[in-house]
Design an enzyme around this catalytic site. Sequence first.
Site, mmCIF file in Angstrom:
data_model
loop_
_atom_site.group_PDB
_atom_site.id
_atom_site.type_symbol
_atom_site.label_atom_id
_atom_site.label_comp_id
_atom_site.label_asym_id
_atom_site.label_seq_id
_atom_site.Cartn_x
_atom_site.Cartn_y
_atom_site.Cartn_z
ATOM 1 C CE1 TYR A 177 1.166 -0.398 4.356
ATOM 2 C CE2 TYR A 177 0.138 1.769 4.410
ATOM 3 C CZ TYR A 177 0.944 0.812 4.987
ATOM 4 O OH TYR A 177 1.563 1.076 6.186
ATOM 5 C CE LYS B 148 3.255 3.102 3.088
ATOM 6 N NZ LYS B 148 3.211 3.019 4.542
ATOM 7 C CD GLU C 147 9.942 1.494 10.481
ATOM 8 O OE1 GLU C 147 9.860 2.481 9.731
ATOM 9 O OE2 GLU C 147 9.902 0.323 10.059
ATOM 10 C CG LEU D 53 8.411 2.320 4.750
ATOM 11 C CD1 LEU D 53 8.158 1.081 3.898
ATOM 12 C CD2 LEU D 53 7.101 3.036 5.011
HETATM 13 N N1 PMP Z 1 7.575 3.670 9.022
HETATM 14 C C1 PMP Z 1 6.460 2.901 8.899
HETATM 15 C C2 PMP Z 1 6.456 1.528 9.503
HETATM 16 C C3 PMP Z 1 5.331 3.415 8.238
HETATM 17 O O1 PMP Z 1 4.224 2.671 8.122
HETATM 18 C C4 PMP Z 1 5.364 4.740 7.727
HETATM 19 C C5 PMP Z 1 4.158 5.320 7.073
HETATM 20 N N2 PMP Z 1 3.980 4.846 5.782
HETATM 21 C C6 PMP Z 1 6.547 5.479 7.874
HETATM 22 C C7 PMP Z 1 7.633 4.910 8.523
HETATM 23 C C8 PMP Z 1 6.656 6.879 7.323
HETATM 24 O O2 PMP Z 1 6.663 6.850 5.922
HETATM 25 P P1 PMP Z 1 6.175 8.106 5.057
HETATM 26 O O3 PMP Z 1 7.000 9.277 5.468
HETATM 27 O O4 PMP Z 1 6.434 7.680 3.654
HETATM 28 O O5 PMP Z 1 4.732 8.297 5.354
#
Ligand code: PMP
Length: 292
Positions: A33, A148, A181, A206
């Site tokens: 996603y 993701k 994270e 991620l």
């Molecule tokens: N880490 C994880 C596990 C996430 O699900 C997200 C959100 N998609 C992020 C970091 C932050 O990613 P982004 O800045 O692309 O929203």
Amino acid sequence: MSRVAYVNGRYLPHAEAGVHVEDRGLQFADGVYEVIAIEGGRPIDLGGHMTRLERSLRELRMTMPMPPRAMRLVMREVVRRNAVRIGILYLQVTRGTYRRDHPFPPATVAPTLVMTARSGVRPTSAMVENGIGVVTVPDQRWARRDIKSVSLLPNVMAKQQAKDAGAYEAWQVDRDGFVTEGTSTNAWIVTKDGTLVTRPLNHDILAGITRDSVLTLAAQAGLTVEQRPFTVEEAKAAREAFISSTTAAALPVVRIDDASIANGAPGSITRQLWDLYEAHIARAGAEDWIGS
Ligand code: PMP
């Protein structure tokens, strides 16, 4: 205005939109996603999201359900039909619908593509002004967190644990005591000498699109950045801490478990990054759907 969802080529009333019971997303969490921020009806950092989507699919041996340009047109249409000015677009691709069995279905089975859009979904001004709390939890996820995937059960459990504790986010911690994270955000600290620290990219986390933007903005502002892991202890003793994501931007963290960060108020560097990110959004808000 009633909500509309896109499901495999059709725009459906939100309440009636669904996928088959044997969709592999439902049966196996066999899908990926993206969440894209919408500002002024336009996407923020769409190029980065498209690149990450294509990579997630490739790593799982899946293909794009349609050419990127066509997908961008559908995204624009979903946002338009839902009249979203400020909000998010959610997009999910699964390995399609087939008789339940673990191996991939035949190549003739089409992937499932679903999109929804909704207004709002921004941190409240109280969160921005006062900062948020995080709790720390063991990282119980699989070893490919760079993909993701919609398989988010450990994230769901950790986020609920945070909520139960009156916190906004959970920082997941690896076996060596280093923060990986958040459940849906990247984790950052600012050291006593003003250095920004966030974990480097590999399979452990991620590659947040916002993380990347914050790194660029920080470098442009002349801030020192180190991409290295940090422990919970280091974070608790840090000058500042914050989280980054599409929906949270750069949100100050003022409490980690029972420890107050600095004096329990958002720090000046986090505030500076928030302002820089707001300016970035205002610039990116001029971005078109059909781009590179
Ligand atoms: N880490 C994880 C596990 C996430 O699900 C997200 C959100 N998609 C992020 C970091 C932050 O990613 P982004 O800045 O692309 O929203």
